[in-house]
Design an enzyme around this catalytic site. Sequence first.
Site, PDB file in Angstrom:
ATOM      1  N   LYS A 175       0.877  -1.176   0.000  1.00 20.10           N
ATOM      2  CA  LYS A 175       0.000   0.000   0.000  1.00 20.10           C
ATOM      3  C   LYS A 175       0.909   1.219   0.000  1.00 20.10           C
ATOM      4  CE  LYS A 175      -1.836   3.044   1.985  1.00 20.10           C
ATOM      5  NZ  LYS A 175      -1.654   4.479   1.624  1.00 20.10           N
ATOM      6  N   GLU A 250       9.155   1.349  11.245  1.00 16.91           N
ATOM      7  CA  GLU A 250      10.243   2.280  10.931  1.00 16.91           C
ATOM      8  C   GLU A 250       9.630   3.671  10.999  1.00 16.91           C
ATOM      9  OE1 GLU A 250      13.264   1.327  10.499  1.00 16.91           O
ATOM     10  OE2 GLU A 250      13.279  -0.697   9.666  1.00 16.91           O
ATOM     11  N   CYS A 284      13.550  10.398   7.353  1.00 13.47           N
ATOM     12  CA  CYS A 284      13.409   9.931   8.745  1.00 13.47           C
ATOM     13  C   CYS A 284      14.721  10.081   9.487  1.00 13.47           C
ATOM     14  CB  CYS A 284      12.951   8.485   8.751  1.00 13.47           C
ATOM     15  SG  CYS A 284      13.958   7.416   7.727  1.00 13.47           S
ATOM     16  N   GLU A 378       9.945  16.120  15.588  1.00 16.45           N
ATOM     17  CA  GLU A 378      10.357  15.952  14.195  1.00 16.45           C
ATOM     18  C   GLU A 378       9.610  16.973  13.331  1.00 16.45           C
ATOM     19  OE1 GLU A 378       8.987  12.452  12.057  1.00 16.45           O
ATOM     20  OE2 GLU A 378      11.048  12.120  11.396  1.00 16.45           O
TER      21      GLU A 378
HETATM   22  P1  NAD Z   1       2.027   8.616   7.686  1.00 21.03           P
HETATM   23  O1  NAD Z   1       2.135   7.804   8.910  1.00 21.03           O
HETATM   24  O2  NAD Z   1       0.981   9.636   7.604  1.00 21.03           O
HETATM   25  O3  NAD Z   1       1.783   7.676   6.394  1.00 21.03           O
HETATM   26  C1  NAD Z   1       2.605   6.588   6.081  1.00 21.03           C
HETATM   27  C2  NAD Z   1       1.782   5.535   5.375  1.00 21.03           C
HETATM   28  O4  NAD Z   1       0.784   5.065   6.276  1.00 21.03           O
HETATM   29  C3  NAD Z   1       1.040   6.023   4.134  1.00 21.03           C
HETATM   30  O5  NAD Z   1       1.034   5.011   3.151  1.00 21.03           O
HETATM   31  C4  NAD Z   1      -0.368   6.237   4.649  1.00 21.03           C
HETATM   32  O6  NAD Z   1      -1.356   6.131   3.656  1.00 21.03           O
HETATM   33  C5  NAD Z   1      -0.494   5.112   5.648  1.00 21.03           C
HETATM   34  N1  NAD Z   1      -1.497   5.315   6.682  1.00 21.03           N
HETATM   35  C6  NAD Z   1      -2.003   6.469   7.163  1.00 21.03           C
HETATM   36  N2  NAD Z   1      -2.951   6.223   8.094  1.00 21.03           N
HETATM   37  C7  NAD Z   1      -3.036   4.887   8.215  1.00 21.03           C
HETATM   38  C8  NAD Z   1      -3.815   4.018   9.030  1.00 21.03           C
HETATM   39  N3  NAD Z   1      -4.694   4.468   9.913  1.00 21.03           N
HETATM   40  N4  NAD Z   1      -3.608   2.687   8.922  1.00 21.03           N
HETATM   41  C9  NAD Z   1      -2.704   2.197   8.059  1.00 21.03           C
HETATM   42  N5  NAD Z   1      -1.970   2.971   7.243  1.00 21.03           N
HETATM   43  C10 NAD Z   1      -2.119   4.293   7.328  1.00 21.03           C
HETATM   44  O7  NAD Z   1       3.455   9.191   7.486  1.00 21.03           O
HETATM   45  P2  NAD Z   1       3.912  10.228   6.393  1.00 21.03           P
HETATM   46  O8  NAD Z   1       3.527  11.582   6.850  1.00 21.03           O
HETATM   47  O9  NAD Z   1       3.485   9.793   5.055  1.00 21.03           O
HETATM   48  O10 NAD Z   1       5.497  10.034   6.491  1.00 21.03           O
HETATM   49  C11 NAD Z   1       6.259  10.811   7.312  1.00 21.03           C
HETATM   50  C12 NAD Z   1       6.708  10.051   8.550  1.00 21.03           C
HETATM   51  O11 NAD Z   1       7.324   8.810   8.204  1.00 21.03           O
HETATM   52  C13 NAD Z   1       7.757  10.807   9.320  1.00 21.03           C
HETATM   53  O12 NAD Z   1       7.465  10.775  10.699  1.00 21.03           O
HETATM   54  C14 NAD Z   1       9.042  10.033   9.039  1.00 21.03           C
HETATM   55  O13 NAD Z   1      10.036  10.150   9.973  1.00 21.03           O
HETATM   56  C15 NAD Z   1       8.556   8.656   8.890  1.00 21.03           C
HETATM   57  N6  NAD Z   1       9.482   7.865   8.071  1.00 21.03           N
HETATM   58  C16 NAD Z   1      10.271   6.921   8.672  1.00 21.03           C
HETATM   59  C17 NAD Z   1      11.182   6.186   7.937  1.00 21.03           C
HETATM   60  C18 NAD Z   1      12.038   5.133   8.581  1.00 21.03           C
HETATM   61  O14 NAD Z   1      12.578   4.295   7.879  1.00 21.03           O
HETATM   62  N7  NAD Z   1      12.222   5.119   9.889  1.00 21.03           N
HETATM   63  C19 NAD Z   1      11.300   6.395   6.567  1.00 21.03           C
HETATM   64  C20 NAD Z   1      10.481   7.358   5.966  1.00 21.03           C
HETATM   65  C21 NAD Z   1       9.575   8.080   6.744  1.00 21.03           C
END
Ligand code: NAD
Length: 476
Positions: A175, A250, A284, A378
Amino acid sequence: MAVTFDTSEMLIGGTWCRPTDTLPMEDPSTGETVGAIARGRAADIDAAVTAAQAALAGPWGRMAAAERGRLLARMGHMVEAQVEDLARMEAMDVGKPLRQARADALALARYLEFYGGAADKVHGQTIPYLDGYTVYTMRQPHGVTGHIVPWNYPMQIIGRSVGAALAMGNACVLKPAEEACLTALAFARIAEEAGVPPGALNVVPGLGSEAGAALAGHPDVHHISFTGSVATGARVQAAAAENVVPVTLELGGKSPQIVFDDSDLDDALPFLVNAGIQNAGQTCSAASRILVQRGVLEEVTARMADRYRALRVGPAVEDLDVGPVISARQKAIIEGFLDQAGDLTVVAQGQVVGTGGHYVAPTLLTGARPDHPLAQQEVFGPVQVILPFEDEAEAIAIANGTDYGLVAGVWTRDGARQMRLARDLKAGQVFINNYGAGGGVELPFGGVGKSGHGREKGFEALYGFSQTKTVAARHG
Ligand code: NAD
């Protein structure tokens, strides 16, 4: 680049399907809607999980590890041959400068090469046991794995998570993020063309609250790999817990780079700034805190400020230092943080030359106490805070003084100090006299604390995407 496929389709069980509804696809460099993507729903996730189960019951489930490895290696070669196209797609979709998108495409190729090579090298053990017994272990796939991916590094995260899961023989439901899913769809086409059997990889774009939540809570999914924010990660873990399903999280970070008086500043300077502004700070592992020992504070601040003033921010295709952030919403979040800066000093800012898109001037700040929100939370934007320290103990206390623990960088020539910090820093990865080690496909990656748990990348991911079965045979 011209995208040569229908961006609003989903791949389920080897068939490209049309969704009942679509979502707009935006170019962050212009803010314009440039197409549509599928709005997958719970029913589509359900169909994808059923297709994955069917794949496991068919040729994919019986395929030799070496053959899976060959398929992944083939995909890696295909990615390599299309680096430019994939990079242009990712640059448009995410807004990252072209050369950063190229590096991501090459990293995807490298993940596929690495996991292709590793697929038949994860072996069990024989265990000396009681007289008359032969005991051995084998590593088996979980079954259906769910992969929920964010928008900031789609290709890299798909490579490290789906690549490792396929290598171990799982059937995947991916997804991608609603903000950027083009390269996930391109990846699926490459998998198909390489010969990955129908259902072994399914891709269902859609909203997190719909397709994402349906995948996280699906009773027939056996493992979830989630990369994203802390709040969503906690929700995903709670949903998976209902089904007693293991989760790799992650999540975010507030990672420090620590600069001691004795460090080689010429060497350190490019890493200090690049790790804050790469992908417009939406990384991240961004080094959003720069801890500097008092003796070099003035020099580091001045030299970082010079670099900041030279930064130019504009459209991804112009390949400047920094591109736009992903969305108007993300821009508003970053600006909200900067509004809280209060009595912090803006040391320097980059120059926005792009117009129309979601542009944010990279901003370097000083004067924050370690407990200031900008030194704790963050931002996920091109914002770095300089924090002074007196000695090693204070550096460690500040570095470890957030809820996060993803990565940390240490700049010092003192070998004993390097070892002490590597031991004492709260982080899943510690970099000594570098930051990021060039991406490190081979290097286990993941966080402690609110940065998550579980490890992806390297061989560790292969253990995460499989489980041990112990066989104890009593034969006398
Ligand atoms: P997000 O949590 O909003 O979304 C990430 C994914 O989760 C998307 O595909 C989204 O559609 C999905 N999602 C959203 N709500 C959901 C739910 N209720 N159930 C299941 N899936 C759901 O995050 P974002 O804003 O897209 O990304 C930014 C964040 O991701 C930052 O905090 C960043 O640090 C983190 N990040 C971490 C890593 C790592 O490897 N540690 C890498 C990249 C990003």
